[in-house]
Scaffold this motif. Structure first.
Motif, PDB file in Angstrom:
ATOM      1  N   MET A  54       0.839  -1.190   0.000  1.00 12.87           N
ATOM      2  CA  MET A  54       0.000   0.000   0.000  1.00 12.87           C
ATOM      3  C   MET A  54       0.879   1.246   0.000  1.00 12.87           C
ATOM      4  SD  MET A  54      -3.210  -0.740   2.408  1.00 12.87           S
ATOM      5  CE  MET A  54      -4.046  -2.299   2.248  1.00 12.87           C
ATOM      6  N   THR A  55       0.356   2.283  -0.606  1.00  8.94           N
ATOM      7  CA  THR A  55       1.063   3.552  -0.636  1.00  8.94           C
ATOM      8  C   THR A  55       0.430   4.489   0.383  1.00  8.94           C
ATOM      9  OG1 THR A  55       1.523   3.234  -2.979  1.00  8.94           O
ATOM     10  CG2 THR A  55       1.792   5.459  -2.100  1.00  8.94           C
ATOM     11  N   TRP A  56       1.079   4.608   1.531  1.00  7.05           N
ATOM     12  CA  TRP A  56       0.570   5.460   2.595  1.00  7.05           C
ATOM     13  C   TRP A  56       1.135   6.860   2.471  1.00  7.05           C
ATOM     14  CZ3 TRP A  56      -3.517   3.545   4.565  1.00  7.05           C
ATOM     15  CH2 TRP A  56      -3.651   2.173   4.789  1.00  7.05           C
ATOM     16  N   LEU A  57       0.383   7.813   2.958  1.00  4.72           N
ATOM     17  CA  LEU A  57       0.820   9.212   2.946  1.00  4.72           C
ATOM     18  C   LEU A  57       2.086   9.409   3.776  1.00  4.72           C
ATOM     19  CD1 LEU A  57      -2.636  10.971   3.481  1.00  4.72           C
ATOM     20  CD2 LEU A  57      -1.301  10.863   1.359  1.00  4.72           C
ATOM     21  N   TYR A  58       2.179   8.669   4.883  1.00  2.00           N
ATOM     22  CA  TYR A  58       3.301   8.777   5.808  1.00  2.00           C
ATOM     23  C   TYR A  58       3.713   7.375   6.240  1.00  2.00           C
ATOM     24  CZ  TYR A  58       1.249  13.432   6.059  1.00  2.00           C
ATOM     25  OH  TYR A  58       0.711  14.653   5.735  1.00  2.00           O
ATOM     26  N   PRO A  59       4.917   7.232   6.782  1.00  2.00           N
ATOM     27  CA  PRO A  59       5.355   5.905   7.228  1.00  2.00           C
ATOM     28  C   PRO A  59       4.666   5.474   8.529  1.00  2.00           C
ATOM     29  CG  PRO A  59       7.038   7.550   7.695  1.00  2.00           C
ATOM     30  CD  PRO A  59       5.958   8.247   6.910  1.00  2.00           C
ATOM     31  N   ASN A  60       4.694   4.187   8.764  1.00  2.00           N
ATOM     32  CA  ASN A  60       4.267   3.573  10.031  1.00  2.00           C
ATOM     33  C   ASN A  60       2.871   3.976  10.495  1.00  2.00           C
ATOM     34  OD1 ASN A  60       6.853   2.334  10.233  1.00  2.00           O
ATOM     35  ND2 ASN A  60       7.653   4.297  10.943  1.00  2.00           N
ATOM     36  N   PRO A  61       1.864   3.751   9.668  1.00  3.54           N
ATOM     37  CA  PRO A  61       0.511   4.110  10.099  1.00  3.54           C
ATOM     38  C   PRO A  61      -0.019   3.162  11.170  1.00  3.54           C
ATOM     39  CG  PRO A  61       0.411   2.896   8.052  1.00  3.54           C
ATOM     40  CD  PRO A  61       1.870   3.124   8.340  1.00  3.54           C
ATOM     41  N   PHE A  62      -0.935   3.666  11.981  1.00  4.51           N
ATOM     42  CA  PHE A  62      -1.781   2.793  12.788  1.00  4.51           C
ATOM     43  C   PHE A  62      -2.942   2.427  11.870  1.00  4.51           C
ATOM     44  CE2 PHE A  62      -5.660   2.082  15.114  1.00  4.51           C
ATOM     45  CZ  PHE A  62      -5.259   1.080  15.998  1.00  4.51           C
ATOM     46  N   ILE A  63      -3.268   1.142  11.759  1.00  3.67           N
ATOM     47  CA  ILE A  63      -4.304   0.701  10.824  1.00  3.67           C
ATOM     48  C   ILE A  63      -5.391  -0.062  11.557  1.00  3.67           C
ATOM     49  CG2 ILE A  63      -4.805  -0.736   8.797  1.00  3.67           C
ATOM     50  CD1 ILE A  63      -1.846  -0.269   7.984  1.00  3.67           C
ATOM     51  N   LYS A  64      -6.627   0.308  11.255  1.00  2.00           N
ATOM     52  CA  LYS A  64      -7.810  -0.423  11.727  1.00  2.00           C
ATOM     53  C   LYS A  64      -8.605  -0.827  10.495  1.00  2.00           C
ATOM     54  CE  LYS A  64     -11.604  -0.386  14.970  1.00  2.00           C
ATOM     55  NZ  LYS A  64     -11.440  -1.809  15.168  1.00  2.00           N
ATOM     56  N   THR A  65      -8.857  -2.110  10.371  1.00  2.00           N
ATOM     57  CA  THR A  65      -9.598  -2.606   9.212  1.00  2.00           C
ATOM     58  C   THR A  65     -11.094  -2.440   9.434  1.00  2.00           C
ATOM     59  OG1 THR A  65      -7.843  -4.181   8.727  1.00  2.00           O
ATOM     60  CG2 THR A  65      -9.995  -4.630   7.747  1.00  2.00           C
ATOM     61  N   TRP A  66     -11.769  -1.974   8.377  1.00  2.00           N
ATOM     62  CA  TRP A  66     -13.209  -1.713   8.414  1.00  2.00           C
ATOM     63  C   TRP A  66     -13.871  -2.520   7.304  1.00  2.00           C
ATOM     64  CZ3 TRP A  66     -15.502   3.473   6.330  1.00  2.00           C
ATOM     65  CH2 TRP A  66     -16.864   3.567   6.637  1.00  2.00           C
ATOM     66  N   ARG A  67     -14.817  -3.362   7.674  1.00  2.00           N
ATOM     67  CA  ARG A  67     -15.588  -4.150   6.701  1.00  2.00           C
ATOM     68  C   ARG A  67     -16.951  -3.482   6.528  1.00  2.00           C
ATOM     69  NH1 ARG A  67     -12.428  -8.347   6.048  1.00  2.00           N
ATOM     70  NH2 ARG A  67     -11.176  -9.102   7.770  1.00  2.00           N
ATOM     71  N   ILE A  68     -17.276  -3.149   5.299  1.00  2.00           N
ATOM     72  CA  ILE A  68     -18.506  -2.412   5.025  1.00  2.00           C
ATOM     73  C   ILE A  68     -19.704  -3.357   5.087  1.00  2.00           C
ATOM     74  CG2 ILE A  68     -19.731  -0.945   3.381  1.00  2.00           C
ATOM     75  CD1 ILE A  68     -17.123   0.247   4.685  1.00  2.00           C
ATOM     76  N   GLU A  69     -20.638  -2.994   5.954  1.00  2.00           N
ATOM     77  CA  GLU A  69     -21.860  -3.768   6.165  1.00  2.00           C
ATOM     78  C   GLU A  69     -23.063  -2.980   5.629  1.00  2.00           C
ATOM     79  OE1 GLU A  69     -22.100  -4.704  10.341  1.00  2.00           O
ATOM     80  OE2 GLU A  69     -19.957  -5.188  10.418  1.00  2.00           O
ATOM     81  N   ALA A  70     -24.198  -3.642   5.596  1.00  2.00           N
ATOM     82  CA  ALA A  70     -25.419  -3.002   5.090  1.00  2.00           C
ATOM     83  C   ALA A  70     -25.753  -1.716   5.847  1.00  2.00           C
ATOM     84  CB  ALA A  70     -26.586  -3.980   5.153  1.00  2.00           C
TER      85      ALA A  70
END
Length: 145
Positions: free
Chosen positions: A1-17
């Motif tokens: 992935m191409t992040w704006l800045y290094p070492n991001p904190f990432i939380k995955t979001w699954r799109i629901e209805a």
């Protein structure tokens, strides 16, 4: 992935209805909620909890959002929601940057900046950051230039 800045904190979001609006894409309110969810998850990972905020009667509250919606997300998409602390004056103000990338095609769907100020929770009045906030958030600062 191409992040704006290094070492991001990432939380995955699954799109629901529940995130989908009448246009059949993710509603802007869901994005704002996810900004908050990602912020709190990052603060918790840094060791700061709402209970600590309440215990010292201090909090970091939003003074401004700037959100750039770049592409739509849809039901079933999986989005990596990244955040960085990009400014912390150790006195009153804190800034977070965000970038949301759909994992399937690596497309950036959203970028955002949120500015926070420290307040006394019981009165809502601005106040100097306690050392706990200043030390924790400044230690997590991402250099942006």
């Amino acid at each position: 992935m191409t992040w704006l800045y290094p070492n991001p904190f990432i939380k995955t979001w699954r799109i629901e209805a529940k995130h989908i609006d009448h246009y059949q894409h993710v509603n802007n309110v869901a994005y704002v909620t996810q900004l908050e969810t990602t912020s709190w998850a990052h603060s918790n990972q840094l060791g700061l909890t709402i209970e600590q905020y309440q215990g010292i009667d201090r909090g970091m509250v939003i003074s401004q959002h700037q959100i750039n919606y770049l592409a739509a997300a849809h039901y079933g998409d999986v989005i990596d929601c990244a955040t960085w602390i990009t400014q912390c004056d150790k006195k009153l103000k804190l800034t977070r940057q965000f970038q949301f990338i759909r994992t399937a095609d690596q497309k950036t769907l959203l970028t955002a900046q949120t500015d926070f100020i420290c307040i006394v929770l019981s009165s809502g009045k601005p106040t100097r950051m306690p050392a706990l906030f200043a030390d924790t958030y400044s230690a997590a600062l991402t250099l942006t230039s």
